[in-house]
Scaffold this motif. Structure first.
Motif, PDB file in Angstrom:
ATOM      1  N   GLU A   4       0.859  -1.187   0.000  1.00 11.97           N
ATOM      2  CA  GLU A   4       0.000   0.000   0.000  1.00 11.97           C
ATOM      3  C   GLU A   4       0.887   1.226   0.000  1.00 11.97           C
ATOM      4  O   GLU A   4       2.106   1.133   0.239  1.00 11.97           O
ATOM      5  N   ALA A   5       0.280   2.369  -0.253  1.00 12.15           N
ATOM      6  CA  ALA A   5       1.063   3.608  -0.311  1.00 12.15           C
ATOM      7  C   ALA A   5       0.204   4.775   0.131  1.00 12.15           C
ATOM      8  O   ALA A   5      -1.024   4.764  -0.013  1.00 12.15           O
ATOM      9  N   VAL A   6       0.878   5.778   0.669  1.00 12.07           N
ATOM     10  CA  VAL A   6       0.225   7.037   1.021  1.00 12.07           C
ATOM     11  C   VAL A   6       1.181   8.155   0.619  1.00 12.07           C
ATOM     12  O   VAL A   6       2.402   7.998   0.717  1.00 12.07           O
ATOM     13  N   ASP A   7       0.628   9.256   0.116  1.00 10.35           N
ATOM     14  CA  ASP A   7       1.486  10.346  -0.338  1.00 10.35           C
ATOM     15  C   ASP A   7       0.998  11.674   0.228  1.00 10.35           C
ATOM     16  O   ASP A   7      -0.109  11.775   0.752  1.00 10.35           O
ATOM     17  N   VAL A   8       1.844  12.701   0.099  1.00  8.10           N
ATOM     18  CA  VAL A   8       1.507  14.032   0.611  1.00  8.10           C
ATOM     19  C   VAL A   8       1.053  14.978  -0.481  1.00  8.10           C
ATOM     20  O   VAL A   8       0.893  16.170  -0.242  1.00  8.10           O
ATOM     21  N   GLY A   9       0.868  14.457  -1.698  1.00  7.67           N
ATOM     22  CA  GLY A   9       0.220  15.275  -2.713  1.00  7.67           C
ATOM     23  C   GLY A   9       1.070  15.741  -3.871  1.00  7.67           C
ATOM     24  O   GLY A   9       0.626  16.539  -4.682  1.00  7.67           O
ATOM     25  N   GLY A  10       2.300  15.246  -3.986  1.00  2.00           N
ATOM     26  CA  GLY A  10       3.133  15.642  -5.113  1.00  2.00           C
ATOM     27  C   GLY A  10       3.501  17.107  -5.105  1.00  2.00           C
ATOM     28  O   GLY A  10       3.360  17.812  -6.102  1.00  2.00           O
ATOM     29  N   LEU A  11       4.013  17.590  -3.975  1.00  2.00           N
ATOM     30  CA  LEU A  11       4.364  18.999  -3.830  1.00  2.00           C
ATOM     31  C   LEU A  11       5.592  19.361  -4.660  1.00  2.00           C
ATOM     32  O   LEU A  11       6.561  18.603  -4.723  1.00  2.00           O
ATOM     33  N   ALA A  12       5.556  20.507  -5.307  1.00  2.00           N
ATOM     34  CA  ALA A  12       6.726  21.000  -6.030  1.00  2.00           C
ATOM     35  C   ALA A  12       7.874  21.204  -5.051  1.00  2.00           C
ATOM     36  O   ALA A  12       7.668  21.664  -3.927  1.00  2.00           O
ATOM     37  N   ASP A  13       9.080  20.869  -5.486  1.00  2.00           N
ATOM     38  CA  ASP A  13      10.225  20.909  -4.577  1.00  2.00           C
ATOM     39  C   ASP A  13      11.467  21.386  -5.321  1.00  2.00           C
ATOM     40  O   ASP A  13      11.518  21.370  -6.557  1.00  2.00           O
ATOM     41  N   SER A  14      12.452  21.806  -4.556  1.00  2.00           N
ATOM     42  CA  SER A  14      13.748  22.176  -5.118  1.00  2.00           C
ATOM     43  C   SER A  14      14.578  20.921  -5.346  1.00  2.00           C
ATOM     44  O   SER A  14      14.272  19.846  -4.812  1.00  2.00           O
ATOM     45  N   ARG A  15      15.640  21.058  -6.131  1.00  2.00           N
ATOM     46  CA  ARG A  15      16.468  19.899  -6.426  1.00  2.00           C
ATOM     47  C   ARG A  15      17.109  19.346  -5.153  1.00  2.00           C
ATOM     48  O   ARG A  15      17.100  18.136  -4.926  1.00  2.00           O
ATOM     49  N   ALA A  16      17.694  20.194  -4.335  1.00  2.00           N
ATOM     50  CA  ALA A  16      18.105  19.813  -2.992  1.00  2.00           C
ATOM     51  C   ALA A  16      16.871  20.030  -2.120  1.00  2.00           C
ATOM     52  O   ALA A  16      16.444  21.146  -1.884  1.00  2.00           O
ATOM     53  N   SER A  17      16.276  18.969  -1.648  1.00  3.61           N
ATOM     54  CA  SER A  17      14.905  18.992  -1.130  1.00  3.61           C
ATOM     55  C   SER A  17      14.687  19.955   0.035  1.00  3.61           C
ATOM     56  O   SER A  17      15.463  19.979   0.993  1.00  3.61           O
ATOM     57  N   THR A  18      13.617  20.728  -0.055  1.00  2.70           N
ATOM     58  CA  THR A  18      13.207  21.650   1.003  1.00  2.70           C
ATOM     59  C   THR A  18      11.734  21.402   1.338  1.00  2.70           C
ATOM     60  O   THR A  18      11.413  20.871   2.393  1.00  2.70           O
ATOM     61  N   VAL A  19      10.842  21.742   0.418  1.00  2.00           N
ATOM     62  CA  VAL A  19       9.394  21.573   0.623  1.00  2.00           C
ATOM     63  C   VAL A  19       9.054  20.112   0.874  1.00  2.00           C
ATOM     64  O   VAL A  19       8.316  19.773   1.807  1.00  2.00           O
ATOM     65  N   GLY A  20       9.587  19.237   0.045  1.00  2.00           N
ATOM     66  CA  GLY A  20       9.276  17.819   0.178  1.00  2.00           C
ATOM     67  C   GLY A  20       9.784  17.228   1.475  1.00  2.00           C
ATOM     68  O   GLY A  20       9.102  16.412   2.101  1.00  2.00           O
ATOM     69  N   PHE A  21      10.980  17.630   1.893  1.00  2.00           N
ATOM     70  CA  PHE A  21      11.505  17.112   3.155  1.00  2.00           C
ATOM     71  C   PHE A  21      10.623  17.517   4.322  1.00  2.00           C
ATOM     72  O   PHE A  21      10.277  16.683   5.163  1.00  2.00           O
ATOM     73  N   ALA A  22      10.249  18.795   4.400  1.00  4.23           N
ATOM     74  CA  ALA A  22       9.427  19.256   5.514  1.00  4.23           C
ATOM     75  C   ALA A  22       8.087  18.523   5.537  1.00  4.23           C
ATOM     76  O   ALA A  22       7.599  18.117   6.605  1.00  4.23           O
ATOM     77  N   ALA A  23       7.484  18.338   4.366  1.00  2.00           N
ATOM     78  CA  ALA A  23       6.187  17.666   4.298  1.00  2.00           C
ATOM     79  C   ALA A  23       6.296  16.204   4.696  1.00  2.00           C
ATOM     80  O   ALA A  23       5.440  15.681   5.436  1.00  2.00           O
ATOM     81  N   LEU A  24       7.335  15.508   4.214  1.00  2.00           N
ATOM     82  CA  LEU A  24       7.495  14.103   4.575  1.00  2.00           C
ATOM     83  C   LEU A  24       7.858  13.931   6.043  1.00  2.00           C
ATOM     84  O   LEU A  24       7.452  12.960   6.687  1.00  2.00           O
ATOM     85  N   LEU A  25       8.611  14.873   6.606  1.00  2.00           N
ATOM     86  CA  LEU A  25       8.940  14.799   8.025  1.00  2.00           C
ATOM     87  C   LEU A  25       7.668  14.905   8.862  1.00  2.00           C
ATOM     88  O   LEU A  25       7.467  14.134   9.809  1.00  2.00           O
ATOM     89  N   LEU A  26       6.804  15.846   8.517  1.00  6.49           N
ATOM     90  CA  LEU A  26       5.521  15.968   9.214  1.00  6.49           C
ATOM     91  C   LEU A  26       4.680  14.715   9.003  1.00  6.49           C
ATOM     92  O   LEU A  26       4.102  14.172   9.959  1.00  6.49           O
ATOM     93  N   ALA A  27       4.606  14.230   7.766  1.00  7.83           N
ATOM     94  CA  ALA A  27       3.799  13.047   7.470  1.00  7.83           C
ATOM     95  C   ALA A  27       4.288  11.833   8.244  1.00  7.83           C
ATOM     96  O   ALA A  27       3.500  11.027   8.732  1.00  7.83           O
ATOM     97  N   GLY A  28       5.615  11.712   8.379  1.00  8.95           N
ATOM     98  CA  GLY A  28       6.152  10.592   9.123  1.00  8.95           C
ATOM     99  C   GLY A  28       5.764  10.616  10.586  1.00  8.95           C
ATOM    100  O   GLY A  28       5.464   9.577  11.186  1.00  8.95           O
ATOM    101  N   HIS A  29       5.747  11.796  11.183  1.00  9.55           N
ATOM    102  CA  HIS A  29       5.327  11.904  12.581  1.00  9.55           C
ATOM    103  C   HIS A  29       3.836  11.589  12.724  1.00  9.55           C
ATOM    104  O   HIS A  29       3.422  10.918  13.681  1.00  9.55           O
ATOM    105  N   LEU A  30       3.030  12.062  11.790  1.00  8.82           N
ATOM    106  CA  LEU A  30       1.602  11.735  11.817  1.00  8.82           C
ATOM    107  C   LEU A  30       1.391  10.228  11.673  1.00  8.82           C
ATOM    108  O   LEU A  30       0.545   9.636  12.359  1.00  8.82           O
TER     109      LEU A  30
END
Length: 374
Positions: A124-150
């Motif tokens: 199974e899989a769950v995602d945070v919505g395909g957020l646009a991100d920089s090449r060195a991750s910023t937006v995606g890292f913050a979102a996945l860090l929050l998602a992981g805690h949830l």
């Protein structure tokens, strides 16, 4: 998306993720919440997220470890635990190979990308919505860090998201306030970088950088040093406080040392300052107590920054520490004349290219970068 733009935008989607992810988690049908333990794995910035998720699960009373992708299948087969596969793009070849080596039904993917190849092969899989991100991750890292805690709270029966909305909403302003404190300790003055009360060698001349962090903040230190390597192109490493004391501290001269954590690191800062070759030090006091996280940069001359974090726990501090290390990465790149949005080496075997993907990287403001996101 440029690295600087990603830094400015990274906390904006967190409220949406906190509001939407509980529903997505509730839609999972596998026996994930019945698991007696978890193996968390990822690569690149996603490895730091995996470390943080394993830590949160342990805090919640669930046995959990974080392993490199290649080590996960063997342990999963031995102990019978499921594997959480954390991936920015959902195309990392190492994670796809890990799923293939797992016992059937054991892999749960957590990604930024929506419907990536990893989701097709995991149970199974769950995602945070395909957020646009920089090449060195910023937006995606913050979102996945929050998602992981949830996710870790959901696994243990806690209603994910309870009490999180207000605390997450306070993060952007806290990041601005933390930036004000950093501005007094790291500057772009030509020829020098100001650290604390004095000046040290130009950032362009730093040979290496150590980030020493207490366990609560180690995942953010791991992520931040990856950013410094990718963006600033200098050697950087993250070490847990007690491990740093057993030898690595001896090589401190020659580079900047960032100390993140409680009182024991005050003594480390004093020792480094008094050493035979005094080493430049940035001291960030980051502690948790009574449902609040305190972030203090003593040399800034500003009072401690206090955040309510009864629900977020260490996540609040982790986000700010990551933000601060991004700042250092950006400053080092600027002083060294390095473009933070270009890498020296491209690899052709670390990501599965989808059949309909263009040969050139897609538009950076609208998609996850095909080349480097994890």
């Amino acid at each position: 998306m440029r690295f600087a733009d990603g830094r400015a935008r990274q906390f904006g989607p967190l409220g949406h993720v906190a509001g939407e992810l509980p529903t997505r988690l509730a839609g999972l049908t596998g026996p994930w919440r019945a698991a007696s333990g978890w193996i968390c794995t990822g690569i690149g910035a996603s490895a730091a997220v995996a470390d943080a998720v394993a830590d949160r699960l342990r805090r919640n009373g669930v046995a959990a470890v974080s392993l490199p992708p290649g080590d996960a299948p063997g342990l999963a087969a031995t102990v019978g635990w499921p594997v959480l596969l954390v991936s920015q793009s959902g195309r990392s070849t190492e994670l796809l190979a890990t799923v293939e080596a797992l016992p059937t039904g054991r892999g749960l993917a957590l990604t930024n990308a929506a419907d990536p190849p990893l989701a097709a092969v995991a149970a199974e899989a769950v995602d945070v919505g395909g957020l646009a991100d920089s090449r060195a991750s910023t937006v995606g890292f913050a979102a996945l860090l929050l998602a992981g805690h949830l996710f870790a709270d959901w696994c243990t029966g806690s209603p994910p998201g309870r009490g999180w909305a207000a605390e997450v909403a306070a993060i952007p302003a806290a990041a601005v306030a933390f930036g004000d404190r950093l501005a007094g300790t790291v500057t772009d003055a030509p020829g020098t970088v100001t650290v604390g009360p004095g000046t040290v060698t130009d950032a362009a001349g730093w040979a290496a950088l150590d980030v020493v962090a207490d366990p609560d903040w180690l995942a953010a230190a791991e992520y931040g040093t990856l950013m410094i390597r990718e963006v600033g192109r200098i050697r950087a490493g993250a070490l847990e406080t007690r491990r740093y004391l057993h030898g690595p501290m001896e090589s401190a001269p020659g580079g900047l040392t960032v100390l993140v954590g409680g009182d024991r690191l005050d003594r480390v800062a004093d020792q480094l300052a008094a050493g035979p070759a005094p080493a430049p030090v940035l001291r960030w006091s980051v502690t948790m107590s009574g449902g609040r996280t305190a972030v203090h940069v003593p040399d800034s001359g500003l009072p401690p920054l206090l955040l309510d974090s009864a629900a977020l726990g260490p996540l609040a501090g982790q986000l700010l520490v990551g933000y601060g290390l991004q700042e250092i990465a950006q400053r080092v790149a600027a002083r060294r004349g390095v473009d933070p949005d270009e890498f020296v080496y491209d690899q052709d075997d670390t990501k599965l290219r989808t059949p309909d993907a263009p040969a050139a990287p897609p538009a950076p403001l609208s998609t996850i970068d095909e080349r480097k996101s994890n």
